[in-house]
Structures are given as C-alpha cells and as structure tokens.
Design a protein around this motif. Sequence first.
Motif, PDB file in Angstrom:
ATOM      1  N   GLN A 155      38.063 -69.645 -23.711  1.00 31.37           N
ATOM      2  CA  GLN A 155      38.909 -70.801 -23.510  1.00 31.37           C
ATOM      3  C   GLN A 155      40.107 -70.744 -24.455  1.00 31.37           C
ATOM      4  N   LEU A 156      41.277 -70.676 -23.877  1.00 31.21           N
ATOM      5  CA  LEU A 156      42.487 -70.619 -24.675  1.00 31.21           C
ATOM      6  C   LEU A 156      43.036 -72.020 -24.863  1.00 31.21           C
ATOM      7  N   ARG A 157      43.534 -72.280 -26.041  1.00 33.76           N
ATOM      8  CA  ARG A 157      44.145 -73.574 -26.297  1.00 33.76           C
ATOM      9  C   ARG A 157      45.638 -73.467 -26.079  1.00 33.76           C
ATOM     10  N   SER A 196      49.026 -75.116 -26.879  1.00 31.76           N
ATOM     11  CA  SER A 196      49.568 -76.100 -27.793  1.00 31.76           C
ATOM     12  C   SER A 196      50.693 -76.878 -27.097  1.00 31.76           C
ATOM     13  N   ASN A 213      41.423 -66.156 -19.285  1.00 36.19           N
ATOM     14  CA  ASN A 213      41.069 -67.553 -19.469  1.00 36.19           C
ATOM     15  C   ASN A 213      39.595 -67.799 -19.147  1.00 36.19           C
TER      16      ASN A 213
END
Length: 51
Positions: free
Chosen positions: A44-46, A48, A40
């Motif tokens: 940057q991980l999204r 959902s 992370n």
Amino acid sequence: MRDHLGVETQRQWSDKAIASTTPCLLGLFSIVTLLASRLNSRAQLRVSASA
C-alpha cells in the motif's frame, strides 16, 4: 485518444511518423499503468496531499 491522454500532435512530422508514434505512446502508457497497479497491489503506497 489524443485529447483524453493529452498526447499532442507533432507538428512538421510526416503522417507515417505520427501514425507510428501514437500507438507507441499508448502502449507505454498502458505498461506504466499496469506496473503501477501491480506495485500498488503488493504494498500500500501512501499518496501525500497538501492541505
């Protein structure tokens, strides 16, 4: 620790087997958490979410 992380007690296992399994599961949880944190911080991980 078992209640907090949701680790269930193994039925019909010996006390020695349970005593060695719990630290292994905690160690695995820690490693996965550290790897996810490191991933992370690199990108940057999204996450959902449904509406």
